[in-house]
Design a protein around this motif. Structure first.
Motif, PDB file in Angstrom:
ATOM      1  N   LEU A  66       0.849  -1.192   0.000  1.00  0.00           N
ATOM      2  CA  LEU A  66       0.000   0.000   0.000  1.00  0.00           C
ATOM      3  C   LEU A  66       0.883   1.241   0.000  1.00  0.00           C
ATOM      4  O   LEU A  66       1.986   1.212   0.541  1.00  0.00           O
ATOM      5  N   PRO A  67       0.410   2.326  -0.584  1.00  0.00           N
ATOM      6  CA  PRO A  67       1.201   3.562  -0.536  1.00  0.00           C
ATOM      7  C   PRO A  67       1.314   4.084   0.894  1.00  0.00           C
ATOM      8  O   PRO A  67       0.427   3.856   1.728  1.00  0.00           O
ATOM      9  N   ALA A  68       2.386   4.783   1.179  1.00  0.00           N
ATOM     10  CA  ALA A  68       2.619   5.314   2.526  1.00  0.00           C
ATOM     11  C   ALA A  68       1.524   6.282   2.944  1.00  0.00           C
ATOM     12  O   ALA A  68       1.242   6.426   4.132  1.00  0.00           O
ATOM     13  N   SER A  69       0.876   6.922   1.986  1.00  0.00           N
ATOM     14  CA  SER A  69      -0.176   7.897   2.299  1.00  0.00           C
ATOM     15  C   SER A  69      -1.508   7.243   2.670  1.00  0.00           C
ATOM     16  O   SER A  69      -2.417   7.925   3.125  1.00  0.00           O
ATOM     17  N   SER A  70      -1.623   5.926   2.496  1.00  0.00           N
ATOM     18  CA  SER A  70      -2.882   5.245   2.819  1.00  0.00           C
ATOM     19  C   SER A  70      -3.064   5.158   4.329  1.00  0.00           C
ATOM     20  O   SER A  70      -2.111   5.247   5.090  1.00  0.00           O
ATOM     21  N   GLU A  71      -4.302   5.002   4.756  1.00  0.00           N
ATOM     22  CA  GLU A  71      -4.630   4.907   6.173  1.00  0.00           C
ATOM     23  C   GLU A  71      -5.233   3.542   6.469  1.00  0.00           C
ATOM     24  O   GLU A  71      -6.098   3.074   5.721  1.00  0.00           O
ATOM     25  N   ILE A  72      -4.810   2.902   7.547  1.00  0.00           N
ATOM     26  CA  ILE A  72      -5.384   1.637   7.982  1.00  0.00           C
ATOM     27  C   ILE A  72      -6.145   1.923   9.273  1.00  0.00           C
ATOM     28  O   ILE A  72      -5.547   2.302  10.279  1.00  0.00           O
ATOM     29  N   ASN A  73      -7.461   1.767   9.231  1.00  0.00           N
ATOM     30  CA  ASN A  73      -8.290   2.062  10.399  1.00  0.00           C
ATOM     31  C   ASN A  73      -8.396   0.890  11.355  1.00  0.00           C
ATOM     32  O   ASN A  73      -8.502   1.065  12.556  1.00  0.00           O
ATOM     33  N   MET A  74      -8.420  -0.318  10.805  1.00  0.00           N
ATOM     34  CA  MET A  74      -8.692  -1.478  11.640  1.00  0.00           C
ATOM     35  C   MET A  74      -8.198  -2.740  10.935  1.00  0.00           C
ATOM     36  O   MET A  74      -8.160  -2.793   9.713  1.00  0.00           O
ATOM     37  N   ILE A  75      -7.819  -3.718  11.730  1.00  0.00           N
ATOM     38  CA  ILE A  75      -7.456  -5.032  11.200  1.00  0.00           C
ATOM     39  C   ILE A  75      -8.333  -6.056  11.903  1.00  0.00           C
ATOM     40  O   ILE A  75      -8.512  -6.013  13.119  1.00  0.00           O
TER      41      ILE A  75
END
Length: 73
Positions: free
Chosen positions: A42-51
Motif C-alpha cells: 500500500l502507498p505510505a499515504s494510505s490509512e489503515i483504520n482497523m485489522i
C-alpha cells in the motif's frame, strides 16, 4: 455527495456476517501500520483504520499459559 462511513459500523456488520457462516473474528489494535502497508504493498499515504483476524476456530483451542503485567502505582 457521499456520506462518510464509520469503520466501526462496517467492521461490526462484517463480524456478524462472518459469525452467520461459522467463522470467528477478532478485531486488533496497536498494530504496526507501516509494516502492514509494506506487506500489502500500500502507498505510505494510505490509512489503515482497523485489522480483523478471521478464521475457523480449532475445537482443541490454542491456549497457552496466561500472565498479566501488573500496573505499579
Amino acid at each position: 455527495m457521499k456520506k462518510p462511513v464509520s469503520a466501526g459500523l462496517v467492521a461490526h456488520n462484517f463480524m456478524i456476517s462472518m459469525a452467520a457462516i461459522n467463522y470467528d473474528t477478532c478485531p486488533m489494535e496497536n498494530f504496526d501500520s507501516l509494516r502492514i502497508k509494506k506487506i500489502l504493498h500500500l502507498p505510505a499515504s494510505s490509512e489503515i483504520n482497523m485489522i480483523l483476524g478471521c478464521g475457523i476456530r480449532d475445537e482443541q483451542g490454542a491456549y497457552g499459559e496466561r500472565f498479566r503485567v501488573y500496573f505499579k502505582k
